[in-house]
Design an enzyme around this catalytic site. Structure first.
Site, PDB file in Angstrom:
ATOM      1  N   ALA A 117       4.439   4.138   2.832  1.00  0.00           N
ATOM      2  CA  ALA A 117       3.975   2.874   2.267  1.00  0.00           C
ATOM      3  C   ALA A 117       4.142   1.775   3.308  1.00  0.00           C
ATOM      4  CB  ALA A 117       4.752   2.527   0.996  1.00  0.00           C
ATOM      5  N   LYS A 118       3.587   0.615   3.012  1.00  0.00           N
ATOM      6  CA  LYS A 118       3.790  -0.571   3.855  1.00  0.00           C
ATOM      7  C   LYS A 118       3.466  -1.798   3.025  1.00  0.00           C
ATOM      8  CE  LYS A 118       5.086  -1.470   8.122  1.00  0.00           C
ATOM      9  NZ  LYS A 118       6.147  -0.727   8.815  1.00  0.00           N
ATOM     10  N   GLY A 119       4.119  -2.899   3.369  1.00  0.00           N
ATOM     11  CA  GLY A 119       3.846  -4.164   2.698  1.00  0.00           C
ATOM     12  C   GLY A 119       3.711  -5.276   3.710  1.00  0.00           C
ATOM     13  N   VAL A 152       0.844  -1.188   0.000  1.00  0.00           N
ATOM     14  CA  VAL A 152       0.000   0.000   0.000  1.00  0.00           C
ATOM     15  C   VAL A 152       0.879   1.238   0.000  1.00  0.00           C
ATOM     16  CG1 VAL A 152      -1.709   1.345   1.290  1.00  0.00           C
ATOM     17  CG2 VAL A 152      -1.917  -1.155   1.176  1.00  0.00           C
TER      18      VAL A 152
END
Length: 422
Positions: A104-106, A59
């Protein structure tokens, strides 16, 4: 604990901040949604030749201020809402630190404890391949997070480089030193927590030397924070891990404990005078969160301080080493009780600050020495503290709201200046 919707909590805080700031309605709406989200299917061949299909996310919450930045976590509890929340928090964190990144992040839903090193490598490489279209040194730069590490980043960097045909060290941060990492990155979040804790104690007129600290979570953040705080004269009187908790009113021997934990020995085997071992994690956390200490440092998972236990907290200050450890309802209780909270988007920003340094070094192919990294970390994170503190004092709001006002204001201004395309 842990059942709160993390993304809704982030939105609630954003809405509260927008009202205080009288934020433009259109920008407010824009900031309530991630700019880009990717859900991927990750089939990999297991060691027994079976094929498992994992679910992953990346995201990119907002990139008005620059390329996106954020970690990748591997955990069975990963959800889309959690990843959205963490991506939003990264957006605010980068803005508070005033570094030119979006957030962001995953994450991948998996249990690394049940996977071999070869399975983890195949998972990482396939996940990297699946998010390849949206990552890159000028787009989105992943980093380690929960149950990922330097080796994970090495695999991600290599996979991206193989697909481009040349080495691209700037695609990730938190890499091993040998392939473009930086000294100081492994302990940066914990060191940043120490800088913030020291400044907070000074502000609230609590002597640093001899101050008592309880740490929930003794992983990468909590253990390094304990080490650096001990060096400054603090007493670590309680810690918890997934195995339970250790407590000592006279202070734990942190140097011995670090050697013990880092060699893989069970917490139950750590010995010392006046040490109490609590084997049950739930009981250990309950005991730790209610300790009468100068500083409570939650450095584990989200949503640990809730409306159910906020009234039990006796710490003079809370410094958030974890992401989103305190729920909004708990925040309200703590504010009413006069217990200041130094928020995550300020307190644990040391990791992303040094990740930014690593990225700059990778782009320039020029390495800084460890002393320069730490001096610049101290300068940036304490500058962020002073900026948040100024808003806290001028607007008479709590520190979390002050940090959000600073962050949202900076992101909103970037959106205004860039305008709307087309």
């Amino acid at each position: 604990m842990g059942k709160e919707n993390s993304f809704q909590n982030v939105l609630n805080q954003l809405d509260k901040t927008a009202e205080i700031m009288n934020l433009n309605h259109n920008i407010h709406n824009f900031l309530r949604k991630p700019q880009r989200s990717l859900e991927v299917s990750i089939p990999i061949r297991m060691d027994d030749e079976s094929i498992n299909v994992y679910e992953g996310y990346r995201v990119q919450y907002n990139y008005a201020r620059g390329p996106c930045k954020g970690g990748v976590r591997y955990h069975p509890s990963v959800t889309y809402d959690e990843i959205k929340a963490l991506a939003a928090l990264m957006t605010w964190k980068c803005a508070v630190a005033d570094i030119p990144y979006g957030g962001a992040k995953g994450g991948v839903i998996c249990n690394t404890k049940e996977m071999s090193i070869c399975e983890l490598e195949r998972l990482t490489r396939r996940y990297t391949y699946m998010i390849l279209p949206i990552i890159g040194p000028e787009k989105d730069i992943p980093a380690p997070d929960l149950y990922t590490n330097e080796q994970t980043m090495a695999w991600m960097m290599d996979t991206y480089s193989m697909m481009t045909g040349y080495s691209v060290p700037g695609v990730v941060t938190g890499k091993p030193l040998e392939i473009g990492g930086t000294k100081g990155r492994s302990y940066a979040t914990g060191k940043g927590v120490m800088f913030i804790t020291r400044r907070a104690l000074e502000y609230y007129k609590i002597p640093l030397k001899g101050s008592t600290v309880a740490i929930q979570g003794f992983g990468k953040v909590g253990s390094y924070a304990a080490e650096f705080l001990t060096e400054k004269g603090c007493k670590i009187v309680g810690i918890t891990t997934v195995e339970g908790g250790l407590f000592n009113p006279d202070g734990l021997n942190v140097n011995q404990l670090l050697k013990h934990v880092r060699t893989g020995k069970p917490l139950s085997e750590f010995e010392g005078k006046n040490i109490e071992y609590v084997p049950n994690l739930e009981k250990a956390n309950k005991q730790l969160l209610s300790m009468d200490v100068d500083v409570l440092l939650p450095a584990a998972m989200e949503n640990q301080i809730t409306h159910e236990n906020a009234n039990d907290i006796e710490a003079k200050i809370i410094v958030e080493g974890a992401n989103a450890p305190t729920t909004p309802k708990a925040d309200e209780i703590l504010i009413d009780r006069g217990i200041p909270v130094i928020p995550d988007i300020l307190a644990n920003a040391g990791g992303v600050i040094v990740s930014y340094f690593e990225w700059v070094m990778s782009l320039q192919a020029f390495l800084w020495n460890e002393r320069d990294v730490n001096l610049r970390l101290k300068q940036l994170i304490l500058g962020a503290f002073d900026s948040v503190l100024s808003i806290h004092e001028k607007k008479k709001v709590d520190m979390r709201t002050a940090a959000y006002i600073l962050a949202v204001g900076r992101v909103a201004r970037a959106i205004e200046l860039r305008g709307l395309f087309p």
